[in-house]
Design an enzyme around this catalytic site. Structure first.
Site, PDB file in Angstrom:
ATOM      1  N   GLY A  43     -24.203 -49.290  13.648  1.00 54.12           N
ATOM      2  CA  GLY A  43     -25.512 -49.029  14.248  1.00 54.12           C
ATOM      3  C   GLY A  43     -26.604 -48.650  13.269  1.00 54.12           C
ATOM      4  CG  ASP A 102     -25.690 -40.822  24.194  1.00 54.64           C
ATOM      5  OD1 ASP A 102     -26.334 -40.065  24.943  1.00 54.64           O
ATOM      6  OD2 ASP A 102     -24.999 -41.765  24.626  1.00 54.64           O
ATOM      7  CE  LYS A 130     -29.339 -42.813  24.477  1.00 49.09           C
ATOM      8  NZ  LYS A 130     -28.283 -43.469  25.247  1.00 49.09           N
ATOM      9  CB  VAL A 152     -32.694 -47.735  23.367  1.00 51.99           C
ATOM     10  CG1 VAL A 152     -33.595 -46.939  24.300  1.00 51.99           C
ATOM     11  CG2 VAL A 152     -31.935 -46.785  22.434  1.00 51.99           C
ATOM     12  NE  ARG A 164     -23.925 -54.062  16.016  1.00 48.00           N
ATOM     13  CZ  ARG A 164     -23.559 -52.838  16.375  1.00 48.00           C
ATOM     14  NH1 ARG A 164     -24.405 -51.842  16.261  1.00 48.00           N
ATOM     15  NH2 ARG A 164     -22.346 -52.606  16.862  1.00 48.00           N
TER      16      ARG A 164
HETATM   17  P1  IMP Z   1     -22.519 -40.155  20.697  1.00 48.07           P
HETATM   18  O1  IMP Z   1     -21.183 -39.992  20.040  1.00 48.07           O
HETATM   19  O2  IMP Z   1     -22.419 -40.153  22.203  1.00 48.07           O
HETATM   20  O3  IMP Z   1     -23.593 -39.206  20.181  1.00 48.07           O
HETATM   21  O4  IMP Z   1     -23.002 -41.625  20.424  1.00 48.07           O
HETATM   22  C1  IMP Z   1     -23.303 -42.083  19.208  1.00 48.07           C
HETATM   23  C2  IMP Z   1     -23.083 -43.571  19.100  1.00 48.07           C
HETATM   24  O5  IMP Z   1     -23.083 -44.244  20.372  1.00 48.07           O
HETATM   25  C3  IMP Z   1     -24.237 -44.146  18.337  1.00 48.07           C
HETATM   26  O6  IMP Z   1     -23.964 -44.154  16.963  1.00 48.07           O
HETATM   27  C4  IMP Z   1     -24.388 -45.507  18.950  1.00 48.07           C
HETATM   28  O7  IMP Z   1     -23.587 -46.443  18.252  1.00 48.07           O
HETATM   29  C5  IMP Z   1     -23.889 -45.388  20.360  1.00 48.07           C
HETATM   30  N1  IMP Z   1     -25.000 -45.211  21.334  1.00 48.07           N
HETATM   31  C6  IMP Z   1     -25.359 -44.091  21.995  1.00 48.07           C
HETATM   32  N2  IMP Z   1     -26.424 -44.292  22.780  1.00 48.07           N
HETATM   33  C7  IMP Z   1     -26.771 -45.581  22.601  1.00 48.07           C
HETATM   34  C8  IMP Z   1     -27.831 -46.405  23.147  1.00 48.07           C
HETATM   35  O8  IMP Z   1     -28.691 -46.006  23.936  1.00 48.07           O
HETATM   36  N3  IMP Z   1     -27.837 -47.701  22.707  1.00 48.07           N
HETATM   37  C9  IMP Z   1     -26.938 -48.204  21.827  1.00 48.07           C
HETATM   38  N4  IMP Z   1     -25.952 -47.471  21.297  1.00 48.07           N
HETATM   39  C10 IMP Z   1     -25.865 -46.176  21.682  1.00 48.07           C
HETATM   40 MG    MG Z   2     -22.809 -48.927  19.125  1.00 47.66          MG
END
Ligand code: IMP
Ligand code: MG
Length: 181
Positions: A43, A102, A130, A152, A164
């Site tokens: 990402g 996130d 977020k 997003v 991407r």
């Molecule tokens: P977390 O572990 O829930 O904080 O998520 C982190 C990872 O989830 C990020 O590095 C993204 O790859 C993916 N992710 C979280 N939210 C989104 C989004 O809205 N769009 C695309 N990828 C997301």
């Molecule tokens: Mg991802």
């Protein structure tokens, strides 16, 4: 591709202008230190490429590959590291780069993993964060933009490995996302 967006949140010019500001801040904060950037793939790939070229310091780059999303839009909470050993960051000043904060699971797990390798310092830089209650509290030391709790895509961020390569960041149209079973 751009027609799949409900709306554009940040166009390329806006993103790059913000990266100029963040890079200036990082260049200033790390001016007397040995900087090691650890980018979280896939990402942060586009973000990393644009940001690192704006940092006016010698730096080292390493990448980490993790999976926590299993391709779709919900987090599993489990973070899987795809490499056997973490990068060697002993006594280094580490800056972790990720696309988006996130639930916090990914960055909390990466931070913990890198701490076991005894870096001198660890900071976190994310392009997007977020606005929401997180499962794990993670503070971003450098942040591009805060956004609402919406899914997003673009500028490195995917939905099921697509979008991407969109140059902007936008909200994906809801009907294009698979309904949860
Ligand atoms: P977390 O572990 O829930 O904080 O998520 C982190 C990872 O989830 C990020 O590095 C993204 O790859 C993916 N992710 C979280 N939210 C989104 C989004 O809205 N769009 C695309 N990828 C997301
Ligand atoms: Mg991802």
């Amino acid at each position: 591709m751009q027609g799949d967006l409900e709306r554009v949140l940040f166009d390329e010019r806006t993103i790059l202008r913000r990266l100029d500001e963040i890079a200036a801040q990082i260049s200033n904060d790390y001016r007397d230190r040995d900087l090691t950037v650890i980018a979280v793939l896939n990402g942060s790939l586009v973000f990393m490429a644009d940001l690192m070229r704006r940092i006016q310091l010698p730096l080292r780059l390493d990448c980490l590959s993790v999976a926590s999303y299993h391709g779709k839009a919900e987090t599993s909470g489990e973070v899987i590291f795809k490499q056997v050993a973490p990068p060697d960051v002993k006594d280094r000043h580490v800056l972790i780069l990720d696309d988006i904060l996130d639930s916090g699971h990914t960055l909390a797990a990466i931070r913990e993993k890198l701490e076991t390798a005894h870096p001198r310092s660890i900071r976190v830089c994310v392009l997007l964060s977020k606005r929401k209650q997180r499962a794990r509290e993670v503070d971003a030391d450098y942040l591009g933009f805060e956004i609402a709790d919406e899914f997003v895509v673009g500028y490195g961020l995917d939905y099921d490995e697509r979008y991407r390569n969109l140059p902007c960041i936008g909200v994906l149209r809801k009907e294009l996302m698979a309904q949860p079973k």
